[in-house]
Design a protein around this motif. Structure first.
Motif, PDB file in Angstrom:
ATOM      1  N   LEU A  62       9.858 -24.843  16.639  1.00  0.00           N
ATOM      2  CA  LEU A  62      10.182 -24.570  15.239  1.00  0.00           C
ATOM      3  C   LEU A  62       8.864 -24.290  14.527  1.00  0.00           C
ATOM      4  O   LEU A  62       8.134 -25.218  14.156  1.00  0.00           O
ATOM      5  CB  LEU A  62      10.887 -25.767  14.604  1.00  0.00           C
ATOM      6  CG  LEU A  62      12.053 -26.374  15.421  1.00  0.00           C
ATOM      7  CD1 LEU A  62      12.706 -27.518  14.648  1.00  0.00           C
ATOM      8  CD2 LEU A  62      13.087 -25.315  15.780  1.00  0.00           C
ATOM      9  N   PHE A  63       8.539 -23.024  14.388  1.00  0.00           N
ATOM     10  CA  PHE A  63       7.229 -22.641  13.842  1.00  0.00           C
ATOM     11  C   PHE A  63       7.410 -21.994  12.480  1.00  0.00           C
ATOM     12  O   PHE A  63       7.823 -20.845  12.376  1.00  0.00           O
ATOM     13  CB  PHE A  63       6.480 -21.738  14.829  1.00  0.00           C
ATOM     14  CG  PHE A  63       5.716 -22.535  15.850  1.00  0.00           C
ATOM     15  CD1 PHE A  63       6.367 -23.418  16.691  1.00  0.00           C
ATOM     16  CD2 PHE A  63       4.328 -22.443  15.937  1.00  0.00           C
ATOM     17  CE1 PHE A  63       5.663 -24.193  17.608  1.00  0.00           C
ATOM     18  CE2 PHE A  63       3.611 -23.213  16.850  1.00  0.00           C
ATOM     19  CZ  PHE A  63       4.279 -24.083  17.696  1.00  0.00           C
ATOM     20  N   PHE A  88      12.286 -20.548  16.668  1.00  0.00           N
ATOM     21  CA  PHE A  88      11.979 -19.436  15.766  1.00  0.00           C
ATOM     22  C   PHE A  88      10.499 -19.455  15.440  1.00  0.00           C
ATOM     23  O   PHE A  88       9.837 -20.501  15.496  1.00  0.00           O
ATOM     24  CB  PHE A  88      12.824 -19.486  14.488  1.00  0.00           C
ATOM     25  CG  PHE A  88      12.700 -20.767  13.695  1.00  0.00           C
ATOM     26  CD1 PHE A  88      11.627 -20.995  12.849  1.00  0.00           C
ATOM     27  CD2 PHE A  88      13.684 -21.746  13.798  1.00  0.00           C
ATOM     28  CE1 PHE A  88      11.520 -22.175  12.113  1.00  0.00           C
ATOM     29  CE2 PHE A  88      13.582 -22.929  13.070  1.00  0.00           C
ATOM     30  CZ  PHE A  88      12.498 -23.137  12.223  1.00  0.00           C
ATOM     31  N   ALA A  89       9.996 -18.277  15.118  1.00  0.00           N
ATOM     32  CA  ALA A  89       8.604 -18.134  14.701  1.00  0.00           C
ATOM     33  C   ALA A  89       8.625 -17.413  13.366  1.00  0.00           C
ATOM     34  O   ALA A  89       9.003 -16.253  13.301  1.00  0.00           O
ATOM     35  CB  ALA A  89       7.842 -17.319  15.727  1.00  0.00           C
ATOM     36  N   ALA A  94      14.699 -18.201   9.409  1.00  0.00           N
ATOM     37  CA  ALA A  94      15.406 -19.449   9.671  1.00  0.00           C
ATOM     38  C   ALA A  94      16.108 -19.925   8.396  1.00  0.00           C
ATOM     39  O   ALA A  94      15.849 -19.428   7.302  1.00  0.00           O
ATOM     40  CB  ALA A  94      14.404 -20.501  10.158  1.00  0.00           C
ATOM     41  N   SER A  95      16.972 -20.926   8.558  1.00  0.00           N
ATOM     42  CA  SER A  95      17.772 -21.371   7.407  1.00  0.00           C
ATOM     43  C   SER A  95      16.950 -22.048   6.318  1.00  0.00           C
ATOM     44  O   SER A  95      17.459 -22.273   5.224  1.00  0.00           O
ATOM     45  CB  SER A  95      18.866 -22.331   7.873  1.00  0.00           C
ATOM     46  OG  SER A  95      19.908 -21.595   8.429  1.00  0.00           O
ATOM     47  N   SER A 101      16.709 -28.369   4.435  1.00  0.00           N
ATOM     48  CA  SER A 101      15.610 -29.334   4.575  1.00  0.00           C
ATOM     49  C   SER A 101      15.171 -29.412   6.035  1.00  0.00           C
ATOM     50  O   SER A 101      15.929 -29.071   6.950  1.00  0.00           O
ATOM     51  CB  SER A 101      16.060 -30.717   4.121  1.00  0.00           C
ATOM     52  OG  SER A 101      17.023 -31.221   5.030  1.00  0.00           O
ATOM     53  N   ILE A 102      13.940 -29.930   6.226  1.00  0.00           N
ATOM     54  CA  ILE A 102      13.446 -30.141   7.600  1.00  0.00           C
ATOM     55  C   ILE A 102      14.378 -31.090   8.334  1.00  0.00           C
ATOM     56  O   ILE A 102      14.729 -30.876   9.496  1.00  0.00           O
ATOM     57  CB  ILE A 102      12.021 -30.726   7.571  1.00  0.00           C
ATOM     58  CG1 ILE A 102      11.045 -29.708   7.001  1.00  0.00           C
ATOM     59  CG2 ILE A 102      11.573 -31.150   8.963  1.00  0.00           C
ATOM     60  CD1 ILE A 102       9.640 -30.249   6.849  1.00  0.00           C
TER      61      ILE A 102
END
Ligand code: NCD
Length: 336
Positions: A62-63, A88-89, A94-95, A101-102
């Motif tokens: 998760l970047f 994802f980079a 990403a959402s 939130s993380i």
């Protein structure tokens, strides 16, 4: 990767990194770090044997921040252990771009993956991520704070160059304020001891107080702060160059003024010991002239390889997968 890694006497439970998140290397004991160094060297010598060790396991990368080496290194490490990779980079796809939130992203990803590597521009993001889920979360860089797996690569490189990670004079040069790699490295070397840190930076980019306090609190490490690289380069066993961290500056003019303060070139290297090792976490911008690459003291591309091997060692450990032929709890493959 070479030479004498001190034999480590660990009980079975002390070896156990299974399920462990690594936000900083303080989450891993000093004997376990030595164990990881030994394991990485075993992996280096036995790549075919370990190539299916993590079959069926999935890493999520998760970047939320740019990366070349670290993400590809984590991904290659997992693939070379026979596992799979998702992720994802770039946060834009990403959402998080929808406001997630993380914690929610992590709770989702924990249903898909067995281990997570996360990079995020905010200090503390990896800690939040690790508290949100039960699977191991590895910090791949949180803002200007920490970068523990880069430190594992750095330690492996020092170990291979000097056959030790103690009793060294190490210069750290460049952006000591925002460079997370130097913060992690100092934090960890302080636990092994007997390192003299020479902190070389412009006054605007000095080492944060919390890192200096860490050195002061150690039994046997010391530091000095200087601005002139050429005045101290001859004293150093290793010189760790860093990039001025453009993305963490508030003001473009300050960045432009400071970015070329230190450029290591062949002329400056003439002043250094013939055995000095030049480290850099990469990417470099201008701070090391390309003419240095062919000097045997340049160790930064070795660092890249060591990073992959150490990530293989770490991920196999937190996943609890066995490496065929690797003696977990004895030192028989440690070469003198
Ligand atoms: C470093 C980082 O991301 O902190 N790079 C890396 O992970 N190898 C150093 C940097 O970006 O300057």
């Amino acid at each position: 990767m070479a030479d004498k890694i001190p034999p480590v006497q660990l009980s079975k439970s002390q070896f156990n990194l299974v399920g462990r998140s690594v936000v900083t290397l303080d989450d891993v004991s000093a004997p376990q770090i030595s164990y990881l160094l030994r394991k990485a060297r075993y992996i280096s010598d036995h790549l075919p044997e370990v190539s299916q060790a993590a079959a069926g396991k999935i890493l999520a990368t998760l970047f939320y921040e740019p990366s070349t080496r670290t993400r590809l290194s984590f991904e290659t490490a997992m693939l070379r252990l026979g596992g799979h990779v998702i992720g994802f980079a770039g946060a834009q796809n990403a959402s998080v771009s929808k406001g997630e939130s993380i914690a929610d992203t992590l709770k989702t990803v924990a249903n898909y993956a067995d281990v997570v590597a996360i990079r995020h521009p905010k200090e503390g993001a990896a800690l939040v991520a690790s508290k949100s889920v039960d699977i191991p979360v590895i910090n791949a860089g949180d803002g200007g704070h920490m970068h523990p797996t880069q430190t594992l690569a750095d330690l492996a490189t020092l170990q291979s160059r000097f056959s030790r990670i103690t009793d060294l004079t190490i210069g750290l040069c460049g952006d000591l304020t925002f460079g997370r790699t130097v913060h992690s490295l100092i934090e960890t070397l302080c636990r092994f001891g007997n390192v003299k840190f020479v902190l070389i930076s412009p006054k605007e980019l000095k080492m944060p107080q919390y890192v200096l306090d860490r050195i002061k609190a150690s039994q046997s490490c010391t530091y000095e702060e200087v601005t002139d690289l050429t005045a101290v380069i001859g004293d150093l066993d290793a010189l760790y160059m860093t990039r001025v961290q453009k993305e963490r500056f508030f003001n473009e003019d300050d960045y432009l003024r400071l970015r070329d303060t230190y450029i290591l070139d062949a002329a400056k290297l003439k002043l250094a010991k013939p055995t000095m090792a030049v480290l850099h976490p990469l990417p470099r911008v201008n701070e090391i002239a390309t003419e240095v690459d062919s000097d045997p003291r340049a160790a930064y591309f070795e660092q890249v390889k060591n990073g992959m091997l150490m990530r293989m060692a770490l991920m196999s450990s937190v996943l609890g997968v066995k490496l065929p032929g690797f003696a977990e709890d004895d030192t028989k493959e440690v070469r003198a």
